[in-house]
Structure formats: C-alpha cells, structure tokens
Design a protein around this motif. Sequence first.
Motif, PDB file in Angstrom:
ATOM      1  N   PRO A  41       0.814  -1.214   0.000  1.00 46.45           N
ATOM      2  CA  PRO A  41       0.000   0.000   0.000  1.00 46.45           C
ATOM      3  C   PRO A  41       0.849   1.266   0.000  1.00 46.45           C
ATOM      4  CG  PRO A  41      -0.807  -1.573   1.617  1.00 46.45           C
ATOM      5  CD  PRO A  41       0.510  -2.091   1.127  1.00 46.45           C
ATOM      6  N   ALA A  42       0.217   2.370  -0.377  1.00 46.16           N
ATOM      7  CA  ALA A  42       0.956   3.625  -0.498  1.00 46.16           C
ATOM      8  C   ALA A  42       1.645   4.021   0.785  1.00 46.16           C
ATOM      9  CB  ALA A  42      -0.022   4.746  -0.907  1.00 46.16           C
ATOM     10  N   TRP A  43       1.047   3.662   1.916  1.00 44.59           N
ATOM     11  CA  TRP A  43       1.584   4.100   3.192  1.00 44.59           C
ATOM     12  C   TRP A  43       2.587   3.105   3.742  1.00 44.59           C
ATOM     13  CZ3 TRP A  43      -0.637  -0.091   5.294  1.00 44.59           C
ATOM     14  CH2 TRP A  43      -1.862  -0.489   4.778  1.00 44.59           C
ATOM     15  N   GLN A  44       2.887   2.044   3.003  1.00 41.90           N
ATOM     16  CA  GLN A  44       3.896   1.094   3.465  1.00 41.90           C
ATOM     17  C   GLN A  44       5.136   1.262   2.610  1.00 41.90           C
ATOM     18  OE1 GLN A  44       2.551  -2.926   3.814  1.00 41.90           O
ATOM     19  NE2 GLN A  44       4.553  -3.728   4.254  1.00 41.90           N
ATOM     20  N   ALA A  45       5.763   2.410   2.682  1.00 40.73           N
ATOM     21  CA  ALA A  45       6.931   2.708   1.862  1.00 40.73           C
ATOM     22  C   ALA A  45       8.109   1.855   2.295  1.00 40.73           C
ATOM     23  CB  ALA A  45       7.294   4.188   1.986  1.00 40.73           C
ATOM     24  N   LEU A  46       8.742   1.195   1.322  1.00 41.01           N
ATOM     25  CA  LEU A  46       9.867   0.332   1.653  1.00 41.01           C
ATOM     26  C   LEU A  46      11.205   1.030   1.448  1.00 41.01           C
ATOM     27  CD1 LEU A  46       8.694  -3.026   0.056  1.00 41.01           C
ATOM     28  CD2 LEU A  46       8.509  -2.278   2.416  1.00 41.01           C
ATOM     29  N   ARG A  47      11.204   2.118   0.679  1.00 43.15           N
ATOM     30  CA  ARG A  47      12.436   2.821   0.389  1.00 43.15           C
ATOM     31  C   ARG A  47      12.276   4.263   0.843  1.00 43.15           C
ATOM     32  NH1 ARG A  47      14.298   2.562  -5.691  1.00 43.15           N
ATOM     33  NH2 ARG A  47      13.999   0.368  -5.231  1.00 43.15           N
ATOM     34  N   VAL A  48      13.053   4.686   1.815  1.00 49.37           N
ATOM     35  CA  VAL A  48      12.897   6.023   2.386  1.00 49.37           C
ATOM     36  C   VAL A  48      14.068   6.886   1.964  1.00 49.37           C
ATOM     37  CG1 VAL A  48      12.642   7.359   4.490  1.00 49.37           C
ATOM     38  CG2 VAL A  48      11.711   5.062   4.369  1.00 49.37           C
ATOM     39  N   ALA A  67      -5.319   1.212   7.165  1.00 49.77           N
ATOM     40  CA  ALA A  67      -5.280   2.070   5.982  1.00 49.77           C
ATOM     41  C   ALA A  67      -5.756   3.479   6.308  1.00 49.77           C
ATOM     42  CB  ALA A  67      -6.121   1.468   4.857  1.00 49.77           C
ATOM     43  N   ASP A  68      -6.821   3.591   7.114  1.00 48.33           N
ATOM     44  CA  ASP A  68      -7.332   4.910   7.481  1.00 48.33           C
ATOM     45  C   ASP A  68      -6.383   5.619   8.441  1.00 48.33           C
ATOM     46  OD1 ASP A  68      -9.483   4.389   5.907  1.00 48.33           O
ATOM     47  OD2 ASP A  68     -10.895   4.041   7.530  1.00 48.33           O
ATOM     48  N   ARG A  69      -5.814   4.871   9.388  1.00 48.38           N
ATOM     49  CA  ARG A  69      -4.836   5.494  10.294  1.00 48.38           C
ATOM     50  C   ARG A  69      -3.664   6.051   9.505  1.00 48.38           C
ATOM     51  NH1 ARG A  69      -2.553   1.583  13.621  1.00 48.38           N
ATOM     52  NH2 ARG A  69      -3.669  -0.202  12.730  1.00 48.38           N
ATOM     53  N   ALA A  70      -3.214   5.298   8.512  1.00 48.26           N
ATOM     54  CA  ALA A  70      -2.076   5.756   7.714  1.00 48.26           C
ATOM     55  C   ALA A  70      -2.418   7.001   6.908  1.00 48.26           C
ATOM     56  CB  ALA A  70      -1.623   4.631   6.793  1.00 48.26           C
ATOM     57  N   ARG A  71      -3.617   7.019   6.317  1.00 49.70           N
ATOM     58  CA  ARG A  71      -3.987   8.183   5.502  1.00 49.70           C
ATOM     59  C   ARG A  71      -4.142   9.440   6.350  1.00 49.70           C
ATOM     60  NH1 ARG A  71      -7.219   4.118   3.004  1.00 49.70           N
ATOM     61  NH2 ARG A  71      -6.261   3.498   1.038  1.00 49.70           N
ATOM     62  N   GLU A 123       6.526  10.049   5.588  1.00 47.44           N
ATOM     63  CA  GLU A 123       6.331   8.656   5.191  1.00 47.44           C
ATOM     64  C   GLU A 123       5.630   7.916   6.324  1.00 47.44           C
ATOM     65  OE1 GLU A 123       7.386   7.549   2.272  1.00 47.44           O
ATOM     66  OE2 GLU A 123       8.917   8.996   1.649  1.00 47.44           O
ATOM     67  N   VAL A 124       4.876   6.880   5.948  1.00 48.79           N
ATOM     68  CA  VAL A 124       4.304   5.957   6.927  1.00 48.79           C
ATOM     69  C   VAL A 124       4.696   4.551   6.500  1.00 48.79           C
ATOM     70  CG1 VAL A 124       2.210   5.045   7.988  1.00 48.79           C
ATOM     71  CG2 VAL A 124       2.385   7.481   7.469  1.00 48.79           C
ATOM     72  N   VAL A 125       5.252   3.773   7.426  1.00 53.44           N
ATOM     73  CA  VAL A 125       5.682   2.408   7.140  1.00 53.44           C
ATOM     74  C   VAL A 125       4.941   1.466   8.071  1.00 53.44           C
ATOM     75  CG1 VAL A 125       7.660   0.870   6.897  1.00 53.44           C
ATOM     76  CG2 VAL A 125       7.960   3.325   6.575  1.00 53.44           C
ATOM     77  N   VAL A 161      11.529  -3.027  11.063  1.00 52.44           N
ATOM     78  CA  VAL A 161      11.229  -1.883  10.211  1.00 52.44           C
ATOM     79  C   VAL A 161      12.267  -0.779  10.404  1.00 52.44           C
ATOM     80  CG1 VAL A 161       9.681  -0.591  11.751  1.00 52.44           C
ATOM     81  CG2 VAL A 161       9.313  -0.503   9.309  1.00 52.44           C
ATOM     82  N   LEU A 162      12.832  -0.664  11.599  1.00 49.89           N
ATOM     83  CA  LEU A 162      13.907   0.299  11.809  1.00 49.89           C
ATOM     84  C   LEU A 162      15.132  -0.058  10.967  1.00 49.89           C
ATOM     85  CD1 LEU A 162      13.770   1.034  15.643  1.00 49.89           C
ATOM     86  CD2 LEU A 162      13.314   2.618  13.776  1.00 49.89           C
ATOM     87  N   ARG A 163      15.392  -1.340  10.808  1.00 48.42           N
ATOM     88  CA  ARG A 163      16.524  -1.743   9.967  1.00 48.42           C
ATOM     89  C   ARG A 163      16.295  -1.345   8.506  1.00 48.42           C
ATOM     90  NH1 ARG A 163      17.114  -6.654  13.449  1.00 48.42           N
ATOM     91  NH2 ARG A 163      19.128  -6.385  14.507  1.00 48.42           N
TER      92      ARG A 163
END
Length: 491
Positions: free
Chosen positions: A316-323, A389-393, A403-405, A415-417
């Motif tokens: 999903p858009a809010w699960q960015a893997l590359r910051v 999904a709503d919390r992230a938006r 960003e939201v991951v 996720v910190l790694r």
Amino acid sequence: MTRTSRMTGMKGPLVVVGDALLDVDVEGHAGRLCPDAPVPVLDELVERARPGGAGLAAALAVRDGVEVVLVTALADDEGGERLRRLLAPVEVVALRPLGATPVKRRVRADGQSLVRLDTGGPPGGVGPATQRALDAVRGAGALLVSDYGRGTVDAPGLREAVAEVASRIPVVWDPHPRGGRPVPGARLVTPNEDEARVLVGREGLEVQGPPHSLVGVRRRAEALCRAWQAQGVAVTLGSRGALLTYGSGTPVLAPAPDVPSVDACGAGDRLAVSAAVALGGGVVIADAVAEGVRRSAEYVSSGGPACLDARDGLVPAWQALRVPGGDGASDPDTPTVVATGGCFDLLHTGHIETLRAARALGDRLVVCLNSDASVRRLKGPGRPIVPEADRARVLLALECVDEVVLFDEDTPIEVLRRVRPAIWTKGGDYAGADVPELAVLEEWDGQAVVLPYVEGRSTTALVAAANGQGAQPKAGAAPAAHRARTGRTDA
C-alpha cells in the motif's frame, strides 16, 4: 461459493482479455560519466522482469486475492517462457500469436528512466480463439479488456464473445490508440487524457475545447461515450484523478490523493483492474472509478511496478519500503531522517505535538505504524478502532509526516533496519531509561531521544471516556511495558 465471490461479490472470476507483454527494468547506480561521451555509466546493475500490458493487469488482480483468468497470446520463445513463469499464480488461456513476444526494456539510473528498448517487432495477429478462451469469457463475473493493438482481442471469435456478454456482466475496456473500438454496451472505458485526444481523432469526431481543460476533457469523453455506445467513459488525468461521463449531464470528478509519484508505469492497469472488480461486485460506476483512482494512487506512491517485488505482492501507499535520506547520521550531506512509532488509533493533540516535535529534529519524519494484527495482539480484540489504511492516511495528511511504514511485528526492530533513521523518538516516560531499540540503532550510529508527553492525552482514555468509564487520565499513566512493545506512547 468461490473464493472470489466471498471476497468481491462476483459470481465468477475476473477474466482479463488482451495483449501480455514482458517488461524488464535494468536498474543501476549512476555515479560517473562515460569518458568518450556525455552519458552516465551505470554500475551495480540489477535486472527485474514482470508481466506487462494485460499480464500486469492479471498479476495485480491476483495479488488482490481475486480469482483471475488471463486470455492472451503467448509465443514459444524466450520472452514467452519468462512471461509464463511470471504469470504462474494466474490461470492463463494461451492463444497462438503470429509474431514474437513483445519485450520492453527500461534502463533506469537510481529510479530515473534513461531509455526504453522495445523488441518483438510489429504485431502479426493471433490465431483463432480456442473453446477454452470462449468458455472463460462466457463464464466471467467481470471482464477487463486490455487492448494494446497486438491482435489478441481481434482473434477470430473472441471479440464476438466479449460483445455477447457485455449485456449481462460488467465489461471494462482499457483502450489503446493502436487497438480496436470497445464493444457496444461496455460498462466503462478508461482512456487517459492523451489517448482520448487521439481516439477522438481516429473516430472522426468534431470536438472543440482547450486541450487540457476539464471542458475539453469532458467534451471528448462525452463524444467517445456516445460513439462507442458505452455506459460510461472515465478519462484518467494523472494527479488530478479521473473525469467520468455517461455521455451527457454533469460529469463526476474522482479526485486523486496527493501522493509522491515514483514510477507511474502501470497506473492505468491498476485503475482498470480495481474498477472492474468493484463493478463485478455490484458497485455503481462512479464509486468503481473512485476506487480505481484510490488504488492507482496507492500503487504509484508505492513505487509503481517496483511494488510487485514486495514480499506479499502489492505494498500500500503508506507502506513505503524505500525512504529517501535514510542513515543520515553517517553523512552530513544526506537529509536527516527521524522516525517514531505507534498505533495512532484515534489521533489526538498529544500525537500531533509529539509528531511536530519529532519532525523538527530532522528533514524527514517516518512514522512506523503498527498493523491491525499487531494492535490486536498488543491491545486486545476491541482494537484498533480505526483500521490501518485509514490510520495511515490520516497521518499522511499531516504536514509534519513524510512517510508511513506499516509493520506486523510486536516491536519496530525490523522496520527500523529498513528505514535506518538518524534519530528515533520515544515517549516521555523513557527519560533516563534504556530504550529497547538502542541496540539496533547502534548498527548505523542512530540516536534515540525522548520527547515529553502532552499531559492528559491518550487514546485509551478517549476510548474509556466514550464508553462512559470516566474522565481521561494523564497520558503518562499508560503502562511502560505496553509502550516498550509498541515502540512509542500509548497511541
């Protein structure tokens, strides 16, 4: 009842009919110029292949948990074999093409496309539709036609079968200027703005209006809708969303969320797939288009086709893997990334103040967000109140959040790694105490800091007050053990 009918309400599978392509990205890092020409030299090359065209549409649908049948032409060549392997989760009904598999190779440097190399030659047509292909079309719960003009849709007998079912099931037609006309009665046709201009000219329609204005878009969409005898035409407008018309009357604009565009390749396929599934489940056209726009924005924000490489399919858009700008602690010229974490269920003033304070410490703020499953394990079956999904938006709507991951674990260690922030912020009750994430932060010289609470604010107390269980206590009263597990305050 089939898996698809339970999930989508469709009475049969989503059948995708159209031209499958092989898309290959050659990714590299450009750190220097070639000595004999002013062109970048790419190092650290990585090749990634994925289905394109109708194949991408089918792959996106199957990753949504939808039962999918793909009717397409597949050649017995290297490109065709790679496509078959990539489409393994999809039921493929293969027709016999009269040419080679089309392959599109993009050469990209650090996420930026430099050149595209197309092979496979001009389309040579497709042999007759098989009985299995005709049966798949007639047994569909919804039908998506991805016509790239390479002959699949016009295989003898296939177009007629699509026209036959258009009166009883939703048919979504994703057109291309090299493809044919949609069949009469199509529920929805989804050209983009440039395609609509070309298709109006191809149809010989006289349409006036500024090229990029909504007036011009609406007039072209109305003209195409009437010419094609379609129930609706939605012209996609990129960051502006999509304009839907039924041929007359006031059009409907489905606005797109404001998301960063990393790679928009395949966004039209994402929209068409989502709209087709929604229509197959009984959703009205306007709501199906709105769903398609939302899912398309998520897809683009997640990196476009790169998100197909994610572990569990689309991210999903809010699960960015590359910051961008990660690991700022080791490079003074790199933007400083700050991270914080929590559930953020029922956002309140305390959250806002600590998020603003965290953002002020650096150049980017990444929020590590507990997934719904993680929240349930930590807080019990009644939580979260607001889905992930709503919390992230809501978080992404805040100016201070970049960003939201999402993470599924009980702690944000993994996720910190991935994010590798220069600074990790914790709640005020950790002042002077050891931060649980300190060991992982030291792997890249990251620093943990404690931010003070806003007194008298907590989600748990808001829930209790809403249930008539008394006034809201101080936020600092949340158990320290709970805060250690979630990675932040009682969010």
